[in-house]
Design a protein around this motif. Structure first.
Motif, PDB file in Angstrom:
ATOM      1  N   GLU A  14       0.710  -1.337   0.038  1.00 44.77           N
ATOM      2  CA  GLU A  14      -0.134  -0.214  -0.265  1.00 44.77           C
ATOM      3  C   GLU A  14       0.593   1.572  -0.325  1.00 44.77           C
ATOM      4  OE1 GLU A  14      -3.537  -2.161   2.489  1.00 44.77           O
ATOM      5  OE2 GLU A  14      -2.043  -0.751   3.673  1.00 44.77           O
ATOM      6  N   VAL A  15       1.787   1.228   0.445  1.00 40.77           N
ATOM      7  CA  VAL A  15       2.592   2.260   0.251  1.00 40.77           C
ATOM      8  C   VAL A  15       3.822   2.421  -0.707  1.00 40.77           C
ATOM      9  CG1 VAL A  15       5.083   2.870   1.488  1.00 40.77           C
ATOM     10  CG2 VAL A  15       3.436   2.382   3.096  1.00 40.77           C
ATOM     11  N   GLU A  16       3.788   1.835  -1.219  1.00 41.82           N
ATOM     12  CA  GLU A  16       4.254   1.528  -2.673  1.00 41.82           C
ATOM     13  C   GLU A  16       3.101   2.211  -3.598  1.00 41.82           C
ATOM     14  OE1 GLU A  16       5.521  -2.030  -4.521  1.00 41.82           O
ATOM     15  OE2 GLU A  16       7.190  -2.364  -3.064  1.00 41.82           O
ATOM     16  N   VAL A  17       1.027   1.692  -3.225  1.00 42.54           N
ATOM     17  CA  VAL A  17       0.317   2.125  -4.209  1.00 42.54           C
ATOM     18  C   VAL A  17       0.859   3.801  -3.718  1.00 42.54           C
ATOM     19  CG1 VAL A  17      -1.527   2.257  -4.631  1.00 42.54           C
ATOM     20  CG2 VAL A  17      -0.397   0.399  -4.431  1.00 42.54           C
ATOM     21  N   LEU A  18       0.510   4.444  -2.537  1.00 44.67           N
ATOM     22  CA  LEU A  18       0.247   5.913  -2.460  1.00 44.67           C
ATOM     23  C   LEU A  18       1.114   6.826  -2.822  1.00 44.67           C
ATOM     24  CD1 LEU A  18      -0.538   4.907   1.528  1.00 44.67           C
ATOM     25  CD2 LEU A  18      -2.119   5.551  -0.710  1.00 44.67           C
ATOM     26  N   ASN A  19       2.447   5.792  -2.561  1.00 39.85           N
ATOM     27  CA  ASN A  19       4.124   6.652  -2.899  1.00 39.85           C
ATOM     28  C   ASN A  19       3.955   6.811  -4.823  1.00 39.85           C
ATOM     29  OD1 ASN A  19       5.507   7.382  -0.720  1.00 39.85           O
ATOM     30  ND2 ASN A  19       6.443   5.581  -0.471  1.00 39.85           N
ATOM     31  N   GLY A  20       3.509   5.871  -5.460  1.00 41.58           N
ATOM     32  CA  GLY A  20       3.145   6.158  -6.841  1.00 41.58           C
ATOM     33  C   GLY A  20       2.435   7.066  -7.266  1.00 41.58           C
ATOM     34  N   MET A  21       1.091   7.027  -6.550  1.00 45.51           N
ATOM     35  CA  MET A  21       0.429   7.878  -6.335  1.00 45.51           C
ATOM     36  C   MET A  21       0.785   9.297  -6.788  1.00 45.51           C
ATOM     37  SD  MET A  21      -3.692   6.981  -5.370  1.00 45.51           S
ATOM     38  CE  MET A  21      -4.586   5.863  -6.349  1.00 45.51           C
ATOM     39  N   LEU A  22       1.559   9.042  -5.430  1.00 45.37           N
ATOM     40  CA  LEU A  22       1.891  10.909  -5.135  1.00 45.37           C
ATOM     41  C   LEU A  22       2.906  11.609  -6.653  1.00 45.37           C
ATOM     42  CD1 LEU A  22       3.377  10.747  -1.458  1.00 45.37           C
ATOM     43  CD2 LEU A  22       1.453  12.314  -1.976  1.00 45.37           C
ATOM     44  N   GLU A  23       3.818  10.411  -6.807  1.00 43.85           N
ATOM     45  CA  GLU A  23       4.988  11.125  -8.285  1.00 43.85           C
ATOM     46  C   GLU A  23       3.816  11.152  -8.921  1.00 43.85           C
ATOM     47  OE1 GLU A  23       8.452  11.305  -9.961  1.00 43.85           O
ATOM     48  OE2 GLU A  23       7.888  12.148  -7.868  1.00 43.85           O
ATOM     49  N   ASN A  24       2.856  10.389  -9.186  1.00 37.67           N
ATOM     50  CA  ASN A  24       1.991  10.474 -10.301  1.00 37.67           C
ATOM     51  C   ASN A  24       1.144  11.922 -10.311  1.00 37.67           C
ATOM     52  OD1 ASN A  24       2.658   8.563 -11.846  1.00 37.67           O
ATOM     53  ND2 ASN A  24       1.098   7.321 -10.921  1.00 37.67           N
ATOM     54  N   CYS A  25       0.516  12.364  -9.613  1.00 39.88           N
ATOM     55  CA  CYS A  25      -0.064  13.295  -8.894  1.00 39.88           C
ATOM     56  C   CYS A  25       1.147  14.631  -9.148  1.00 39.88           C
ATOM     57  CB  CYS A  25      -0.449  13.867  -8.201  1.00 39.88           C
ATOM     58  SG  CYS A  25      -2.030  13.182  -6.772  1.00 39.88           S
ATOM     59  N   ARG A  26       2.418  14.706  -8.760  1.00 37.79           N
ATOM     60  CA  ARG A  26       2.857  15.749  -9.247  1.00 37.79           C
ATOM     61  C   ARG A  26       3.387  15.275 -10.041  1.00 37.79           C
ATOM     62  NH1 ARG A  26       8.687  16.229  -9.926  1.00 37.79           N
ATOM     63  NH2 ARG A  26       8.731  13.988 -10.471  1.00 37.79           N
ATOM     64  N   ILE A  27       3.872  14.729 -11.060  1.00 45.57           N
ATOM     65  CA  ILE A  27       3.589  15.444 -12.489  1.00 45.57           C
ATOM     66  C   ILE A  27       3.017  16.109 -13.803  1.00 45.57           C
ATOM     67  CG2 ILE A  27       4.398  13.709 -14.881  1.00 45.57           C
ATOM     68  CD1 ILE A  27       5.950  11.623 -13.252  1.00 45.57           C
ATOM     69  N   LEU A  28       1.413  15.316 -12.981  1.00 45.23           N
ATOM     70  CA  LEU A  28       0.399  15.975 -14.246  1.00 45.23           C
ATOM     71  C   LEU A  28       0.094  17.465 -12.970  1.00 45.23           C
ATOM     72  CD1 LEU A  28      -2.573  15.722 -14.883  1.00 45.23           C
ATOM     73  CD2 LEU A  28      -3.365  14.830 -13.301  1.00 45.23           C
ATOM     74  N   TYR A  29       0.501  17.216 -11.687  1.00 41.81           N
ATOM     75  CA  TYR A  29       0.821  18.605 -11.536  1.00 41.81           C
ATOM     76  C   TYR A  29       1.870  19.671 -12.402  1.00 41.81           C
ATOM     77  CZ  TYR A  29       0.684  23.029  -8.124  1.00 41.81           C
ATOM     78  OH  TYR A  29       0.954  24.709  -7.375  1.00 41.81           O
ATOM     79  N   ASN A  30       2.359  19.725 -12.575  1.00 45.79           N
ATOM     80  CA  ASN A  30       3.228  19.879 -13.197  1.00 45.79           C
ATOM     81  C   ASN A  30       3.369  20.489 -14.944  1.00 45.79           C
ATOM     82  OD1 ASN A  30       5.506  20.311 -11.405  1.00 45.79           O
ATOM     83  ND2 ASN A  30       6.760  18.743 -11.401  1.00 45.79           N
ATOM     84  N   LYS A  31       2.702  19.229 -15.417  1.00 44.96           N
ATOM     85  CA  LYS A  31       2.483  19.256 -17.169  1.00 44.96           C
ATOM     86  C   LYS A  31       1.275  20.520 -16.516  1.00 44.96           C
ATOM     87  CE  LYS A  31       4.025  15.060 -18.476  1.00 44.96           C
ATOM     88  NZ  LYS A  31       3.024  12.953 -18.696  1.00 44.96           N
ATOM     89  N   VAL A  32       0.242  20.470 -16.124  1.00 48.30           N
ATOM     90  CA  VAL A  32      -1.299  21.472 -15.412  1.00 48.30           C
ATOM     91  C   VAL A  32      -0.470  22.874 -15.352  1.00 48.30           C
ATOM     92  CG1 VAL A  32      -2.814  21.586 -15.261  1.00 48.30           C
ATOM     93  CG2 VAL A  32      -2.549  19.771 -14.965  1.00 48.30           C
ATOM     94  N   LEU A  33       0.431  23.382 -14.678  1.00 53.36           N
ATOM     95  CA  LEU A  33       1.296  24.612 -14.394  1.00 53.36           C
ATOM     96  C   LEU A  33       1.728  24.534 -15.840  1.00 53.36           C
ATOM     97  CD1 LEU A  33       1.597  26.538 -12.249  1.00 53.36           C
ATOM     98  CD2 LEU A  33       3.801  25.689 -11.576  1.00 53.36           C
ATOM     99  N   GLU A  34       2.841  24.196 -16.520  1.00 49.83           N
ATOM    100  CA  GLU A  34       3.029  24.226 -17.802  1.00 49.83           C
ATOM    101  C   GLU A  34       2.209  24.702 -18.870  1.00 49.83           C
ATOM    102  OE1 GLU A  34       6.764  22.349 -20.630  1.00 49.83           O
ATOM    103  OE2 GLU A  34       5.475  21.188 -19.529  1.00 49.83           O
ATOM    104  N   THR A  35       1.137  24.147 -18.788  1.00 48.77           N
ATOM    105  CA  THR A  35      -0.156  24.665 -20.080  1.00 48.77           C
ATOM    106  C   THR A  35      -0.763  25.636 -19.738  1.00 48.77           C
ATOM    107  OG1 THR A  35      -0.200  21.577 -19.547  1.00 48.77           O
ATOM    108  CG2 THR A  35      -1.941  23.731 -21.148  1.00 48.77           C
ATOM    109  N   LYS A  36      -1.180  26.140 -18.228  1.00 51.14           N
ATOM    110  CA  LYS A  36      -1.565  27.146 -18.265  1.00 51.14           C
ATOM    111  C   LYS A  36      -0.061  28.609 -17.954  1.00 51.14           C
ATOM    112  CE  LYS A  36      -4.715  28.161 -14.975  1.00 51.14           C
ATOM    113  NZ  LYS A  36      -5.714  28.495 -15.097  1.00 51.14           N
ATOM    114  N   ILE A  37       1.150  28.177 -17.624  1.00 52.18           N
ATOM    115  CA  ILE A  37       2.334  29.330 -17.776  1.00 52.18           C
ATOM    116  C   ILE A  37       2.067  29.667 -19.491  1.00 52.18           C
ATOM    117  CG2 ILE A  37       4.089  29.662 -17.566  1.00 52.18           C
ATOM    118  CD1 ILE A  37       4.477  27.964 -15.102  1.00 52.18           C
ATOM    119  N   GLU A  38       2.223  28.512 -20.579  1.00 49.61           N
ATOM    120  CA  GLU A  38       2.834  28.652 -21.649  1.00 49.61           C
ATOM    121  C   GLU A  38       1.216  29.459 -22.361  1.00 49.61           C
ATOM    122  OE1 GLU A  38       5.261  28.199 -23.817  1.00 49.61           O
ATOM    123  OE2 GLU A  38       6.267  27.475 -21.832  1.00 49.61           O
ATOM    124  N   ALA A  39       0.140  29.613 -22.031  1.00 47.88           N
ATOM    125  CA  ALA A  39      -1.783  29.847 -22.485  1.00 47.88           C
ATOM    126  C   ALA A  39      -0.758  31.516 -21.912  1.00 47.88           C
ATOM    127  CB  ALA A  39      -2.500  28.982 -21.578  1.00 47.88           C
TER     128      ALA A  39
END
Length: 200
Positions: A14-39
């Protein structure tokens, strides 16, 4: 509304799953932020939350509701900046994304001292939890990672407790000559416990 917190005791898987979710959320956060900034750099416009949901729809790394919450988080950070209440949102480096949002009680259940959420992603057995009883009408929740472990924060609605009207009341004054005197002018003599216990 008030926030209450309980500690989670996930097993190794379960720790592996939660850590994986945190990392995927972080990556998505950065992608969304980059999209907002570029626009915004391109034509000074802000992409709406609805359009962001369309752009990032179909992300299979995390649950759909969690994708929506990450987009909401970025969008809210942008709005706070333009309201001049916060600094400009920053990209999240590795290990700097520490919470997973649970949008509604439909995302999770607490039964028999266990948290059930996102069974399709490997959390179907229930994570042990301490400090939270079964909640009747929980609202938004958040799984938080700290150095001391994992925690679940839940927003619950509380009823306003109105103070009871007191028909009778009395005031008490404590003194030296009298042990106490009340507002009805009744007094109690000093008990002199120490003096009475001394050997004469």
């Amino acid at each position: 509304m008030k926030t209450i917190e309980g500690k989670l005791y996930p097993n190794k898987k379960e720790v592996e799953v939660l850590n994986g979710m945190l990392e995927n959320c972080r990556i998505l956060y950065n992608k969304v932020l980059e999209t907002k900034i570029e626009a915004y750099k391109k034509d000074k416009t802000q992409i709406s939350r609805y359009n962001l949901q369309t752009i990032f729809k179909g992300n299979k790394e995390i649950p759909a509701t969690l994708t929506l919450m990450v987009i909401y988080r970025v969008n809210n950070a942008f709005q706070s900046f333009f309201r001049k209440s916060h600094s400009f949102p920053r990209f999240k480096s590795f290990g700097r994304y520490r919470s997973i949002e649970l949008r509604t009680s439909a995302d999770y259940k607490i039964r028999n001292n266990k948290l059930y959420t996102w069974g399709k992603f490997g959390l179907n057995r229930g994570i042990k939890i301490r400090g939270l009883q079964e909640l009747n009408e929980p609202s938004m929740g958040r799984i938080v990672k700290r150095t001391s472990g994992w925690y679940l924060q839940v927003c619950v609605e509380t009823k306003e407790i109105k103070p009871k009207k007191v028909k009778t009341a009395i005031g008490i004054d404590v003194g030296l000559k009298a042990f106490l005197v009340d507002s009805d002018n009744k007094s109690v003599k000093p008990p002199k416990f120490f003096v009475n216990t001394q050997i004469r």
